[in-house]
Enzyme design. Structure first.
Site, short mmCIF file in Angstrom:
data_model
loop_
_atom_site.label_atom_id
_atom_site.label_comp_id
_atom_site.label_asym_id
_atom_site.label_seq_id
_atom_site.Cartn_x
_atom_site.Cartn_y
_atom_site.Cartn_z
N ARG A 260 0.82 -1.21 0.00
CA ARG A 260 0.00 0.00 0.00
C ARG A 260 0.86 1.26 0.00
NH1 ARG A 260 -4.19 -0.60 4.84
NH2 ARG A 260 -2.23 -1.06 5.92
N HIS B 170 10.84 -22.44 15.77
CA HIS B 170 12.26 -22.70 15.56
C HIS B 170 12.81 -23.82 16.44
CE1 HIS B 170 12.13 -19.31 13.05
NE2 HIS B 170 12.46 -18.38 13.91
#
Length: 492
Positions: free
Chosen positions: A50, A241
């Site tokens: 945007r 992770h």
């Protein structure tokens, strides 16, 4: 010498094309793949945002940004010019149907090529973007969608996102990225275990005393304070992770390393994790939050100041003890910890073997320490095997700790590529091996959620620790009460 082969021509469409992830990681990774001739001439990179830019302005902006995030020795003006010509910019509001026409027109110029939709944006937009891609006829069998973490903030929201994206894309087209799985040292866990016959017979509760997985960062939350204050270290690091690394350490050998077999075995590990009750979370999970301190000699503010929230109870540090309840790992604790504003930046896996069953050298000087295999994930990727040896010289036996070292860069005379370089090429090839499957994501949330609920219902705030230290003292207590200590020695 390492060799690379080109991937098929494709369009990379990056939603969030001016965001931090795109600028710092995605575009530098794609530039380096272009430098090594992996991107065909007609491959395009289409940034969607945007922001008030056009293609010329975006190219100018990215020329400067690539100079910041690509090493000077890797920058080549001819390659950079070629790469910048690949870039297109499209203004688009993901939730406004009326702004989609320019992107639709651009992509329909060559509708037969592979399209990779990389959603480097807020997870709440994953569903609406997928729906709009389908509504504008931009999804076919050769399309792929890449979802950045976090996928939701709990199990219910993760299922909602997976349902919304899954209504548009087949599971085989969805690539849930965890950049840790793209690290060379993490991938090498599989090779270390399954391509070396000397290790696999020892990789079990008979020989291994415990496992440690540590990911520590010197940096604080910085500009991510607003996001991080709604997330925290458990959601941001443990749920994805560290649990993924744990899975690679603990998984059973697959018949072959292929598209689904590795993910099948990782799922079994997540399903075998001992569920955390409220009592377990109180005893075996530590939450911490950094206060003001010194990092590399410089004074830094505390988390509450950086997040601009004086009442924040968000954890920036987590240490916990996990158990994998299966035949191989029965009785072997897995200690996980991660934190921001720590003493140093490093990530490692420590395989701590049991001590020798009987002292064989009475009257000797020095000590025989249990063997440890330390797998360094960052900043220097490598491995170190700690052993005991006899110190040379006459006059009796003197025991001395020594180590066998492997530094990947020195051994192979090549720098390790960034994880995104490997993973982005795997997406184009349609290879999901190093990406998370839906059932993996939801199994991880199932295990993490009771800890989140326990902390939310507790009156005790996260333990404070000064920036530039190893975390709160409770983390040391967590492992020391079992007669063990965190590995804090030298690294490869």
């Amino acid at each position: 010498m390492s060799t690379t082969s080109p991937v098929a021509p494709c369009d990379f469409v990056v939603f969030g094309g001016t965001g931090d992830l795109t600028v710092r990681k995605l575009l530098p990774a794609l530039y380096l793949r272009d430098r090594d001739d992996q991107l065909p001439t007609d491959t395009r990179i289409i940034a969607v945002s945007r922001s008030g830019l056009d293609t010329a302005g975006y190219r100018d902006k990215m020329r400067g940004e690539l100079g910041r995030f690509v090493a000077t020795e890797s920058l080549d003006e001819a390659v950079l010019d070629r790469f910048l010509r690949r870039l297109e910019f499209v203004y688009l509001d993901a939730t406004d149907h009326s702004t989609w026409e320019p992107l639709t027109t651009l992509l329909q110029e060559d509708a037969d090529r592979i399209r990779v939709y990389y959603l480097a944006c807020a997870p709440r937009l994953f569903g609406p973007i997928s729906e709009n891609l389908a509504a504008h006829g931009l999804v076919d069998r050769s399309s792929r969608v890449v979802l950045e973490k976090p996928i939701g903030h709990d199990l219910a929201s993760a299922r909602e996102i997976n349902d919304a994206v899954g209504q548009v894309f087949e599971e085989s087209q969805i690539f849930r990225i965890d950049h840790y799985l793209g690290k060379e040292s993490v991938q090498n866990l599989l090779v270390t275990r399954f391509a070396n016959s000397v290790l696999e017979p020892l990789w079990n509760s008979t020989c291994i005393d415990h496992v440690q997985i540590t990911v520590s960062e010197e940096l604080g939350v910085g500009a991510r304070g607003e996001y991080y204050d709604t997330s925290g270290a458990l959601r941001d690091m443990i749920q994805n992770h560290l649990l993924q690394v744990l899975c690679l350490v603990a998984m059973e050998p697959p018949t072959y390393v292929d598209r689904e077999s590795v993910r099948d075995e990782k799922l079994k590990v997540l399903q075998a994790l001992k569920p955390m009750t409220t009592e377990d979370a109180e005893r075996d999970a530590v939450a911490g939050q950094y206060g003001p301190g010194l990092v590399n000699g410089a004074a830094v503010p505390g988390y509450k100041e950086e997040a601009n929230n004086p009442d924040s109870r968000t954890e920036t540090f987590v240490a916990l003890k996990a158990e994998v309840r299966n035949w191989r790992w029965a009785g072997v604790p897995f200690y996980l910890r991660t934190g921001k504003r720590m003493e140093r930046r490093h990530s490692e896996v420590v395989i701590a073997f049991k001590p020798v069953p009987h002292p064989m050298f009475p009257g000797s000087q020095g000590t025989s320490e249990p063997n440890r295999l330390v797998i360094q994930l960052q900043p220097k990727e490598g491995m170190r095997l700690h052993m005991t040896a006899k110190e040379p010289g006459p006059g009796g036996i003197r025991l001395r700790p020594v180590s066998l070292d492997l530094n990947y860069t020195e051994a192979f005379q090549l720098p390790s590529p960034d994880a995104y370089e490997r993973l982005l090429m795997d997406v184009v090839r349609g290879n999901p091996t190093l990406f998370m499957r839906r059932d993996e994501v939801e199994a991880a949330w199932t295990w993490v959620e009771p800890i989140l609920n326990s902390w939310a219902g507790s009156e005790r705030a996260p333990r404070r620790y000064p920036a530039g230290t190893d975390g709160p003292s409770d983390a040391a207590t967590l492992i020391e009460r079992d007669g063990r200590t965190w590995n804090e020695g030298a690294h490869p």
